[in-house]
Design a protein around this motif. Structure first.
Motif, PDB file in Angstrom:
ATOM      1  N   UNK A 188       5.226   7.722  10.467  1.00 15.07           N
ATOM      2  CA  UNK A 188       5.545   6.305  10.301  1.00 15.07           C
ATOM      3  C   UNK A 188       7.053   6.239  10.134  1.00 15.07           C
ATOM      4  N   UNK A 189       7.716   5.560  11.058  1.00 11.74           N
ATOM      5  CA  UNK A 189       9.175   5.407  10.998  1.00 11.74           C
ATOM      6  C   UNK A 189       9.501   4.181  10.156  1.00 11.74           C
ATOM      7  N   UNK A 190      10.489   4.335   9.267  1.00 10.55           N
ATOM      8  CA  UNK A 190      10.869   3.274   8.339  1.00 10.55           C
ATOM      9  C   UNK A 190      12.376   3.031   8.400  1.00 10.55           C
ATOM     10  N   UNK A 216     -17.800  18.127   7.132  1.00  7.02           N
ATOM     11  CA  UNK A 216     -17.825  17.525   5.806  1.00  7.02           C
ATOM     12  C   UNK A 216     -17.069  16.191   5.865  1.00  7.02           C
ATOM     13  N   UNK A 217     -17.552  15.179   5.186  1.00 10.28           N
ATOM     14  CA  UNK A 217     -16.901  13.870   5.169  1.00 10.28           C
ATOM     15  C   UNK A 217     -15.583  13.856   4.427  1.00 10.28           C
ATOM     16  N   UNK A 218     -15.270  14.926   3.707  1.00 11.64           N
ATOM     17  CA  UNK A 218     -13.988  15.037   3.004  1.00 11.64           C
ATOM     18  C   UNK A 218     -13.035  15.830   3.877  1.00 11.64           C
ATOM     19  N   UNK A 219     -11.903  15.211   4.234  1.00 14.67           N
ATOM     20  CA  UNK A 219     -10.966  15.821   5.170  1.00 14.67           C
ATOM     21  C   UNK A 219      -9.640  16.090   4.474  1.00 14.67           C
ATOM     22  N   UNK A 220      -9.085  17.308   4.576  1.00 14.10           N
ATOM     23  CA  UNK A 220      -7.821  17.651   3.908  1.00 14.10           C
ATOM     24  C   UNK A 220      -6.601  17.108   4.654  1.00 14.10           C
ATOM     25  N   UNK A 221      -5.709  16.466   3.901  1.00 14.87           N
ATOM     26  CA  UNK A 221      -4.494  15.860   4.450  1.00 14.87           C
ATOM     27  C   UNK A 221      -3.316  16.026   3.508  1.00 14.87           C
ATOM     28  N   UNK A 222      -2.122  15.968   4.093  1.00 15.27           N
ATOM     29  CA  UNK A 222      -0.881  15.816   3.340  1.00 15.27           C
ATOM     30  C   UNK A 222      -0.276  14.499   3.809  1.00 15.27           C
ATOM     31  N   UNK A 223       0.101  13.654   2.860  1.00 17.68           N
ATOM     32  CA  UNK A 223       0.808  12.412   3.153  1.00 17.68           C
ATOM     33  C   UNK A 223       2.155  12.555   2.461  1.00 17.68           C
ATOM     34  N   UNK A 224       3.232  12.532   3.250  1.00 12.44           N
ATOM     35  CA  UNK A 224       4.541  12.865   2.704  1.00 12.44           C
ATOM     36  C   UNK A 224       5.617  11.881   3.141  1.00 12.44           C
ATOM     37  N   UNK A 225       6.151  11.147   2.171  1.00  8.54           N
ATOM     38  CA  UNK A 225       7.303  10.273   2.385  1.00  8.54           C
ATOM     39  C   UNK A 225       8.551  11.139   2.308  1.00  8.54           C
ATOM     40  N   UNK A 226       9.458  10.961   3.260  1.00  8.95           N
ATOM     41  CA  UNK A 226      10.671  11.777   3.250  1.00  8.95           C
ATOM     42  C   UNK A 226      11.876  10.976   3.698  1.00  8.95           C
ATOM     43  N   UNK A 227      13.015  11.427   3.202  1.00  7.57           N
ATOM     44  CA  UNK A 227      14.279  10.806   3.540  1.00  7.57           C
ATOM     45  C   UNK A 227      15.237  10.924   2.375  1.00  7.57           C
ATOM     46  N   UNK A 250      15.208  -0.400  15.254  1.00 14.16           N
ATOM     47  CA  UNK A 250      15.983   0.187  14.154  1.00 14.16           C
ATOM     48  C   UNK A 250      16.053   1.696  14.354  1.00 14.16           C
ATOM     49  N   UNK A 251      16.995   2.298  13.639  1.00 14.11           N
ATOM     50  CA  UNK A 251      17.081   3.750  13.583  1.00 14.11           C
ATOM     51  C   UNK A 251      16.378   4.188  12.315  1.00 14.11           C
ATOM     52  N   UNK A 252      15.448   5.092  12.455  1.00 16.18           N
ATOM     53  CA  UNK A 252      14.654   5.530  11.310  1.00 16.18           C
ATOM     54  C   UNK A 252      15.541   6.165  10.245  1.00 16.18           C
ATOM     55  N   UNK A 253      15.425   5.660   9.021  1.00 17.56           N
ATOM     56  CA  UNK A 253      16.155   6.210   7.884  1.00 17.56           C
ATOM     57  C   UNK A 253      15.231   6.991   6.960  1.00 17.56           C
ATOM     58  N   UNK A 254      13.948   6.706   7.030  1.00 21.00           N
ATOM     59  CA  UNK A 254      12.899   7.355   6.231  1.00 21.00           C
ATOM     60  C   UNK A 254      11.671   7.475   7.116  1.00 21.00           C
ATOM     61  N   UNK A 255      10.738   8.312   6.705  1.00 21.85           N
ATOM     62  CA  UNK A 255       9.495   8.449   7.453  1.00 21.85           C
ATOM     63  C   UNK A 255       8.384   8.902   6.518  1.00 21.85           C
ATOM     64  N   UNK A 256       7.169   8.677   6.945  1.00 19.56           N
ATOM     65  CA  UNK A 256       5.991   9.217   6.279  1.00 19.56           C
ATOM     66  C   UNK A 256       5.256  10.045   7.317  1.00 19.56           C
ATOM     67  N   UNK A 257       5.002  11.302   6.995  1.00 17.73           N
ATOM     68  CA  UNK A 257       4.159  12.136   7.854  1.00 17.73           C
ATOM     69  C   UNK A 257       2.750  12.130   7.288  1.00 17.73           C
ATOM     70  N   UNK A 301       6.394  -0.310   8.624  1.00 15.03           N
ATOM     71  CA  UNK A 301       6.883   0.746   9.489  1.00 15.03           C
ATOM     72  C   UNK A 301       6.269   0.706  10.871  1.00 15.03           C
ATOM     73  N   UNK A 302       6.657   1.671  11.675  1.00 13.40           N
ATOM     74  CA  UNK A 302       6.211   1.798  13.061  1.00 13.40           C
ATOM     75  C   UNK A 302       5.649   3.205  13.254  1.00 13.40           C
ATOM     76  N   UNK A 303       4.434   3.282  13.768  1.00 15.40           N
ATOM     77  CA  UNK A 303       3.826   4.586  14.045  1.00 15.40           C
ATOM     78  C   UNK A 303       4.526   5.229  15.233  1.00 15.40           C
ATOM     79  N   UNK A 304       4.730   6.525  15.115  1.00 12.76           N
ATOM     80  CA  UNK A 304       5.333   7.323  16.176  1.00 12.76           C
ATOM     81  C   UNK A 304       4.325   8.414  16.521  1.00 12.76           C
ATOM     82  N   UNK A 305       3.747   8.327  17.727  1.00 12.87           N
ATOM     83  CA  UNK A 305       2.724   9.274  18.157  1.00 12.87           C
ATOM     84  C   UNK A 305       3.164   9.973  19.432  1.00 12.87           C
ATOM     85  N   UNK A 306       3.253  11.296  19.384  1.00 15.02           N
ATOM     86  CA  UNK A 306       3.514  12.052  20.595  1.00 15.02           C
ATOM     87  C   UNK A 306       2.278  11.974  21.486  1.00 15.02           C
TER      88      UNK A 306
END
Length: 180
Positions: free
Chosen positions: A8-10, A59-70, A95-102, A129-134
């Protein structure tokens, strides 16, 4: 095993109140929640909390990392490295991304791809924010006409930029799959 990643571009720092809303959402939606630092969460998301009921044999439980960075929040070097190879985003997203969430999945089943898209959309509902998907080259025409699409690139690293609505619409497409 590594799974799909969306960013997510911020344009601006995320207010602490918004970070707290993301944290509360993740606590409610997770079987396991660990806060590594403010804005970085290691979680086990209940797929059902995002409306994913067809989980197959996983399993219905899925492992993730959610990370705000900048700057000033953390992972500045990771943010810099991830954005060093990208061209100027401003003409594409305004805009030019100054922060992001992975949003990073740690498994790679079809369910993990869908949950990655829907979890990213849910976080966007809270912080914007704006999603950035390769993309793969064959995915560019698939996403081009979806609601909420802002821009696509078709250069050597095809990508789509869009809203939470875009991610939800794309996740409903037959044979939906993110890049890892």
């Amino acid at each position: 095993m590594s799974g799909p990643v969306l960013a997510i571009e911020l344009a601006e720092p995320v207010p602490l109140a918004s970070i707290q809303r993301v944290r509360e959402f993740l606590v409610r939606s997770s079987a396991r929640f660990e806060e590594k630092r403010v804005g970085e969460y290691d979680v086990s998301i209940h797929a059902e909390s995002l409306g994913v009921t067809e989980i197959g044999d996983v399993d219905g439980r899925r492992p993730f990392m959610v990370s705000l960075m900048g700057p000033g929040i953390g992972d500045e070097a990771v943010f810099g490295a991830e954005h060093a190879d990208e061209g100027d985003q401003e003409p594409l997203i305004g805009f030019t991304s100054a922060y992001a969430v992975d949003v990073i999945a740690f498994c790679d089943s079809h369910v993990d791809h869908v949950v990655t898209a829907l979890l990213t959309a849910a976080v966007m509902d809270l912080i914007g924010g704006v999603a950035n998907a390769e993309l793969r080259e064959d995915q560019v025409p698939v996403v081009a006409g979806l609601p909420g699409i802002i821009a696509t690139t078709a250069d050597s690293w095809p990508a789509a930029y869009g809203s939470a609505e875009f991610l939800r619409a794309w996740a409903r497409q037959p044979h939906f799959r993110l890049l890892n």
